[in-house]
Design a protein around this motif. Structure first.
Motif, PDB file in Angstrom:
ATOM      1  N   UNK A 136       0.819  -1.213   0.000  1.00 33.87           N
ATOM      2  CA  UNK A 136       0.000   0.000   0.000  1.00 33.87           C
ATOM      3  C   UNK A 136       0.855   1.266   0.000  1.00 33.87           C
ATOM      4  N   UNK A 137       2.138   1.125   0.278  1.00 33.53           N
ATOM      5  CA  UNK A 137       3.036   2.284   0.336  1.00 33.53           C
ATOM      6  C   UNK A 137       3.266   2.834  -1.071  1.00 33.53           C
ATOM      7  N   UNK A 138       3.136   4.150  -1.213  1.00 35.71           N
ATOM      8  CA  UNK A 138       3.365   4.789  -2.507  1.00 35.71           C
ATOM      9  C   UNK A 138       2.400   5.928  -2.761  1.00 35.71           C
ATOM     10  N   UNK A 139       2.369   6.387  -3.992  1.00 37.56           N
ATOM     11  CA  UNK A 139       1.487   7.477  -4.416  1.00 37.56           C
ATOM     12  C   UNK A 139       0.388   6.898  -5.293  1.00 37.56           C
ATOM     13  N   UNK A 140      -0.864   7.276  -4.967  1.00 40.41           N
ATOM     14  CA  UNK A 140      -2.020   6.746  -5.687  1.00 40.41           C
ATOM     15  C   UNK A 140      -2.948   7.899  -6.066  1.00 40.41           C
ATOM     16  N   UNK A 141      -3.431   7.899  -7.272  1.00 38.57           N
ATOM     17  CA  UNK A 141      -4.306   8.977  -7.716  1.00 38.57           C
ATOM     18  C   UNK A 141      -5.492   8.470  -8.515  1.00 38.57           C
ATOM     19  N   UNK A 142      -6.629   9.205  -8.406  1.00 38.48           N
ATOM     20  CA  UNK A 142      -7.818   8.821  -9.148  1.00 38.48           C
ATOM     21  C   UNK A 142      -8.874   9.911  -9.091  1.00 38.48           C
ATOM     22  N   UNK A 143      -9.995   9.660  -9.723  1.00 33.28           N
ATOM     23  CA  UNK A 143     -11.069  10.648  -9.811  1.00 33.28           C
ATOM     24  C   UNK A 143     -12.320  10.126  -9.125  1.00 33.28           C
ATOM     25  N   UNK A 144     -12.826  10.922  -8.177  1.00 31.77           N
ATOM     26  CA  UNK A 144     -14.084  10.581  -7.521  1.00 31.77           C
ATOM     27  C   UNK A 144     -15.224  11.234  -8.297  1.00 31.77           C
ATOM     28  N   UNK A 235     -14.320   2.640  -6.858  1.00 29.54           N
ATOM     29  CA  UNK A 235     -13.338   3.710  -7.001  1.00 29.54           C
ATOM     30  C   UNK A 235     -11.953   3.094  -7.114  1.00 29.54           C
ATOM     31  N   UNK A 236     -11.237   3.466  -8.174  1.00 28.80           N
ATOM     32  CA  UNK A 236      -9.888   2.935  -8.385  1.00 28.80           C
ATOM     33  C   UNK A 236      -8.876   4.073  -8.325  1.00 28.80           C
ATOM     34  N   UNK A 237      -7.806   3.856  -7.601  1.00 29.04           N
ATOM     35  CA  UNK A 237      -6.691   4.796  -7.550  1.00 29.04           C
ATOM     36  C   UNK A 237      -5.483   4.099  -8.160  1.00 29.04           C
ATOM     37  N   UNK A 238      -4.833   4.774  -9.100  1.00 25.85           N
ATOM     38  CA  UNK A 238      -3.735   4.161  -9.850  1.00 25.85           C
ATOM     39  C   UNK A 238      -2.392   4.537  -9.252  1.00 25.85           C
ATOM     40  N   UNK A 239      -1.503   3.573  -9.200  1.00 27.32           N
ATOM     41  CA  UNK A 239      -0.182   3.789  -8.625  1.00 27.32           C
ATOM     42  C   UNK A 239       0.640   4.765  -9.467  1.00 27.32           C
ATOM     43  N   UNK A 240       1.316   5.696  -8.776  1.00 30.27           N
ATOM     44  CA  UNK A 240       2.180   6.657  -9.454  1.00 30.27           C
ATOM     45  C   UNK A 240       1.470   7.876 -10.004  1.00 30.27           C
ATOM     46  N   UNK A 241       0.144   7.942  -9.859  1.00 28.72           N
ATOM     47  CA  UNK A 241      -0.624   9.087 -10.363  1.00 28.72           C
ATOM     48  C   UNK A 241      -0.772  10.130  -9.267  1.00 28.72           C
ATOM     49  N   UNK A 242      -0.482  11.393  -9.607  1.00 29.80           N
ATOM     50  CA  UNK A 242      -0.579  12.468  -8.622  1.00 29.80           C
ATOM     51  C   UNK A 242      -1.231  13.696  -9.246  1.00 29.80           C
ATOM     52  N   UNK A 243      -2.159  14.299  -8.484  1.00 32.35           N
ATOM     53  CA  UNK A 243      -2.813  15.536  -8.920  1.00 32.35           C
ATOM     54  C   UNK A 243      -2.431  16.703  -8.012  1.00 32.35           C
ATOM     55  N   UNK A 244      -1.346  16.537  -7.254  1.00 32.24           N
ATOM     56  CA  UNK A 244      -0.905  17.603  -6.357  1.00 32.24           C
ATOM     57  C   UNK A 244      -0.274  18.708  -7.190  1.00 32.24           C
ATOM     58  N   UNK A 245      -0.772  19.939  -7.077  1.00 30.64           N
ATOM     59  CA  UNK A 245      -0.210  21.043  -7.875  1.00 30.64           C
ATOM     60  C   UNK A 245       1.115  21.507  -7.293  1.00 30.64           C
ATOM     61  N   UNK A 246       1.988  22.001  -8.177  1.00 30.96           N
ATOM     62  CA  UNK A 246       3.245  22.577  -7.705  1.00 30.96           C
ATOM     63  C   UNK A 246       3.014  24.023  -7.322  1.00 30.96           C
ATOM     64  N   UNK A 247       3.915  24.566  -6.490  1.00 32.64           N
ATOM     65  CA  UNK A 247       3.758  25.962  -6.069  1.00 32.64           C
ATOM     66  C   UNK A 247       3.932  26.902  -7.248  1.00 32.64           C
ATOM     67  N   UNK A 248       4.743  26.482  -8.235  1.00 35.56           N
ATOM     68  CA  UNK A 248       4.975  27.352  -9.391  1.00 35.56           C
ATOM     69  C   UNK A 248       3.715  27.496 -10.222  1.00 35.56           C
TER      70      UNK A 248
END
Length: 371
Positions: A136-144, A235-248
């Protein structure tokens, strides 16, 4: 007395030690009375015979010693056999107890397995294991149904959740229980599962893990232990997907908005830039919001590492308050969320400090807020 007479009187086999000695004395006396050389030789020959018989006969002490040795050997053999019998018995008992223990464990495991399919109490599903499942360790991303979500889970079970609408939420997995193939029930620190709640609200939460995706689970438990821990892939979250915005990207968006609103004249644009600079320098660094801490830390880290705007999008900042009253922030890479790259904190004077990864050797790296 002739040699023949002596031999007729006593045979060698029947003479005992005492009798032999008497015969020797008699022969010695006869030797003194011998009249001819022939008699002397005969008597001397007889003396040699009886003396040799005396030497061959064992002494009583020798017989006793021989008997003692025989008994000692017998005793040693008996003791060795007794010890061997005891060891064999103990080993046999150990084997029997081991088989009984294995049989009991197997029976208990089968009972627990059958009970878990028909009950809902977390205590009867299986033993709780501290920590977090390694898969379960890692980055997971998906759309609700309402937003885009990113979960970053490190090897300590700490969860950083980013929701494109709600922002950041934090939590920590305390332990887990295996209740099916790849299906885990998660237990959270202080019972706070908010970082793992999605479209539905339940009383128990878990996850179904496959190789490249995870599926958050929500269950309704009941007091009569009739909960059904079935899995869902809603609901599926995919490994390695990230929607975190950068500060720039935030700054670019803010800058574009400012430029659009001030496009009527160059003087108003200049005024807007001045106000923005003034606003940045006037931020009270003793009472920063979480997003401001993230922006300040990431901007400082990017400046130190000469990261471009596109590079910054691959990093994120974890913010957490501790008992000393200070706010700490760690920089991590999205592709390796379990590794801390740098550690910062805002001290009591509102200055940004950087320390070693073991939280020592703090030194000031920025006196004023910047993003």
């Amino acid at each position: 007395m002739s040699e023949q007479q002596f031999r007729r009187q006593d045979s060698e086999e029947n003479l005992n030690k005492r009798q032999v000695k008497i015969k020797i004395k008699e022969l010695e006396a006869a030797l003194k009375r011998a009249e001819t050389m022939e008699q002397v030789r005969e008597i001397q020959n007889l003396l040699k015979v009886y003396e040799s018989m005396l030497e061959k006969q064992p002494t009583s002490a020798g017989k006793k010693a021989s008997k003692k040795k025989s008994w000692l050997k017998y005793l040693i053999v008996v003791i060795v056999l007794a010890i061997f019998s005891i060891i064999s018995y103990l080993f046999w008992q150990f084997q029997v107890q081991s088989q009984q223990s294995d049989s009991t464990s197997m029976s208990t495991g089968m009972t627990m397995s059958s009970t878990s399919s028909s009950t809902s109490s977390s205590d009867t599903i299986g033993q709780a294991i501290s920590g977090v499942p390694s898969s379960l360790v890692g980055t997971w991303g998906g759309t609700t149904s309402t937003s885009k979500v990113t979960l970053i889970i490190d090897d300590s079970g700490y969860i950083t959740r980013y929701d494109s609408k709600a922002g950041y939420t934090y939590g920590q997995i305390e332990s887990y229980q295996l209740i099916g193939k790849g299906l885990f029930k998660l237990n959270f620190v202080s019972g706070d599962a908010s970082a793992f709640q999605f479209d539905q609200t339940g009383t128990s939460y878990g996850v179904l893990i496959s190789s490249e995706s995870i599926y958050p689970q929500t269950w309704q438990t009941s007091s009569d232990l009739s909960s059904d821990y079935t899995s869902s892939k809603a609901l599926a979250l995919t490994k390695g997907t990230s929607y975190i915005p950068s500060s720039s990207s935030k700054s670019s968006s803010s800058s574009s908005s400012s430029s659009s609103s001030s496009s009527s004249s160059s003087s108003s644009s200049s005024s807007s830039t001045t106000e923005s600079s003034s606003s940045t320098s006037s931020v009270d660094t003793k009472s920063l919001t979480e997003s401001q801490v993230q922006s300040w830390v990431l901007a400082t880290y990017a400046s130190a590492k000469n990261l471009s705007s596109s590079d910054q999008s691959n990093y994120f900042v974890n913010v957490k308050s501790y008992d000393d009253g200070l706010v700490y922030a760690s920089v991590r890479k999205t592709s390796d969320s379990g590794t801390r790259l740098a550690l910062y904190r805002v001290n009591s004077d509102g200055q940004l400090e950087e320390g070693n990864l073991d939280a020592t050797n703090w030194h000031v790296v920025s006196d004023s807020f910047s993003n």
